[in-house]
Scaffold this active site. Sequence first.
Site, mmCIF file in Angstrom:
data_model
loop_
_atom_site.group_PDB
_atom_site.id
_atom_site.type_symbol
_atom_site.label_atom_id
_atom_site.label_comp_id
_atom_site.label_asym_id
_atom_site.label_seq_id
_atom_site.Cartn_x
_atom_site.Cartn_y
_atom_site.Cartn_z
ATOM 1 N N LYS A 67 0.840 -1.196 0.000
ATOM 2 C CA LYS A 67 0.000 0.000 0.000
ATOM 3 C C LYS A 67 0.881 1.255 0.000
ATOM 4 C CE LYS A 67 -3.543 2.342 2.677
ATOM 5 N NZ LYS A 67 -4.469 2.307 3.805
ATOM 6 N N GLU A 96 10.569 -4.716 4.436
ATOM 7 C CA GLU A 96 10.657 -6.116 4.013
ATOM 8 C C GLU A 96 10.332 -6.249 2.526
ATOM 9 O OE1 GLU A 96 9.093 -4.957 6.653
ATOM 10 O OE2 GLU A 96 9.091 -6.383 8.327
ATOM 11 N N GLY A 122 -4.888 -2.012 5.049
ATOM 12 C CA GLY A 122 -4.115 -3.163 4.565
ATOM 13 C C GLY A 122 -4.804 -4.490 4.848
ATOM 14 N N ARG A 123 -5.264 -4.663 6.085
ATOM 15 C CA ARG A 123 -5.851 -5.957 6.467
ATOM 16 C C ARG A 123 -7.273 -6.138 5.936
ATOM 17 N NH1 ARG A 123 -4.631 -2.529 10.412
ATOM 18 N NH2 ARG A 123 -6.219 -1.705 11.786
ATOM 19 N N GLU A 154 -4.590 -6.687 14.884
ATOM 20 C CA GLU A 154 -4.089 -5.377 14.458
ATOM 21 C C GLU A 154 -5.241 -4.361 14.504
ATOM 22 O OE1 GLU A 154 -2.414 -4.249 10.400
ATOM 23 O OE2 GLU A 154 -0.541 -4.579 11.463
ATOM 24 N N HIS A 182 -5.110 -33.563 17.809
ATOM 25 C CA HIS A 182 -4.001 -34.406 18.274
ATOM 26 C C HIS A 182 -2.863 -33.551 18.787
ATOM 27 C CE1 HIS A 182 -5.978 -38.001 16.752
ATOM 28 N NE2 HIS A 182 -6.456 -37.152 15.849
ATOM 29 N N LYS A 241 9.546 -0.775 14.084
ATOM 30 C CA LYS A 241 10.105 -0.443 12.760
ATOM 31 C C LYS A 241 11.206 0.603 12.906
ATOM 32 C CE LYS A 241 5.923 -1.082 9.940
ATOM 33 N NZ LYS A 241 4.924 -0.438 9.120
HETATM 34 O O1 F6P Z 1 3.336 -3.095 9.738
HETATM 35 C C1 F6P Z 1 1.980 -3.222 9.635
HETATM 36 C C2 F6P Z 1 1.469 -2.861 8.282
HETATM 37 O O2 F6P Z 1 1.410 -1.489 8.140
HETATM 38 C C3 F6P Z 1 0.119 -3.502 8.044
HETATM 39 O O3 F6P Z 1 -0.918 -2.775 8.554
HETATM 40 C C4 F6P Z 1 0.114 -3.631 6.563
HETATM 41 O O4 F6P Z 1 -0.850 -4.542 6.148
HETATM 42 C C5 F6P Z 1 1.523 -4.083 6.315
HETATM 43 O O5 F6P Z 1 2.294 -3.372 7.249
HETATM 44 C C6 F6P Z 1 2.055 -3.859 4.930
HETATM 45 O O6 F6P Z 1 2.039 -2.530 4.557
HETATM 46 P P1 F6P Z 1 2.212 -2.110 3.056
HETATM 47 O O7 F6P Z 1 1.103 -2.695 2.279
HETATM 48 O O8 F6P Z 1 2.177 -0.608 3.050
HETATM 49 O O9 F6P Z 1 3.545 -2.625 2.583
#
Ligand code: F6P
Length: 532
Positions: free
Chosen positions: A207, A213, A268-269, A354, A385, A496
């Site tokens: 987003k 990452e 995002g979620r 979240e 199990h 972060k």
């Molecule tokens: O670190 C949390 C977060 O901001 C989430 O809310 C989001 O889904 C995820 O990181 C990824 O963010 P982006 O889509 O901006 O890379």
Amino acid sequence: MSSPLKKDPAWQALAEHAREMSGVHLAKLFADDPARGERFVAEADGIYLDYSKNRVSDETLRLLLKLAEARGLRSRIEAMFRGERINRSEDRPVLHVALRAPAGESIVVDGQDVVPEVHAMLERMAVFSAEVREGHWRGHTGKRIRNVINIGIGGSDLGPAMACQALRHYGAREMALRFVSNVDGTDFVEATRELDPAETLFIVCSKTFTTLETLTNARTARAWSLAALRDEKAVRRHFVAVSTNAAEVSKFGIDPANMFGFWDWVGGRYSLCSAVGLSLMISIGAESFRAMLAGFHAIDRHFLGAPLEKNLPVLMGLISLWYNEFFGAQCTAVLPYEQYLARLPAYLQQLVMESNGKQVTLDGARVDYQTSPVVWGEPGTNGQHSFYQMLHQGTRLVPCDLIGFCKPLNPLDGHHDLLLANLFAQAEALAFGRPADPKAPQRGFEGNRPSNTILLDQLTPRTLGSLIALYEHSVFTQGAIWDIDSFDQWGVELGKVLAQRIAGELQDPEAGAAQHDSSTAALLRRYMRLRL
Ligand code: F6P
């Protein structure tokens, strides 16, 4: 001084009522009301919710619904659907419901109807996915795309990864769909190990397009592609982006023509129905994707329009809150009796925790009640199990959601009856237990352990959409009652920032003299001594 929530007469009545209910066994509730199993149920869009095996009476439900009314749940739902800026801390509307609104509906944000834009983007996604699926979108050397790798994390990974697995039965088998999320290099290396870069398309999904990452993995992916394809122009055929940030996408080197956008009013979620679902659409095709949207939409309409006492997400949210606040329950187990839903608990962890893992109200006051439960789970029967021992005989109360489908997608002789027999047996055992033999107390089951049973016809794109929307809106219900912002995520910021700082120090050991506590400093020294 108690918070407005705790001062609410409906809350206080519930607290009083909880004391009465704490000694009541589910066996008695069923014995007193032989029709309970048919009365304490609700149904919408093919989802049958049996909530009878919960420690609730008619009075409990009456009081919970009264609380929902007193806290203005109905008007909060309407405010979301109207596009009001209910994500207060980020000053944004919350309109994932617009992503599945049918063409012709109108949802206005800042004077503009967003539904036509949503459909225009769905159409672009449909064209692109068909090109990839049918082999018209070729790699740089002219080879057909056989591997699609989504690079993203959190909401830009969990939704499509969960749904691609959930709908694998409907997916293109000739194509490998993979997901790289972790900054741990192993994730990338293992996902690409035996793949041919000339046949591999990356979807860089973020987003913000600033997530550490994702950008690290995307750079590695570009280097991996170019090492084999040896031409910068190859990026155009092997990389597309999904983002709201066109400037960062083109800075990264992805042609804006290859960008699929969405909007800052999609969290995002909550973004699976947006372009974030591009990998899913490539897997299952546009028609199935639209069927999934229809399932989401049906539950959206239900949430908005059904009376609260028949409203599935409202009932689920309230019942979960009942245990969370008044029975000291700290978690909820999600137990899908459907192997394709193996990633559902992980997806719901982000959705629930979240969203509702918050400690201040919309006005910034510290809450004096519990917010989000911990969510965890595994598919049945495997969990039986493993951790079900604790569910049945442990000392903690763990409300469970057992999810099952009447028709199997892979009907091997006898399997499905056994699977569903186990689901029904577990719900029964949890609720009613088995009396203890004084000579063998270890064999006693107290029972009185609550569960919802969520039964659907068959796992299809549509039912998956309905199921996810059910959880989304149950999260909304709880957040509204707690008066928290379910749509921000400030709690991920500090880690972060510190990671960025430490990463800088690891490059420059002199800078490592920066202030750290003695534990972190010793760990850093040891790591720097032992690392490669
Ligand atoms: O670190 C949390 C977060 O901001 C989430 O809310 C989001 O889904 C995820 O990181 C990824 O963010 P982006 O889509 O901006 O890379």
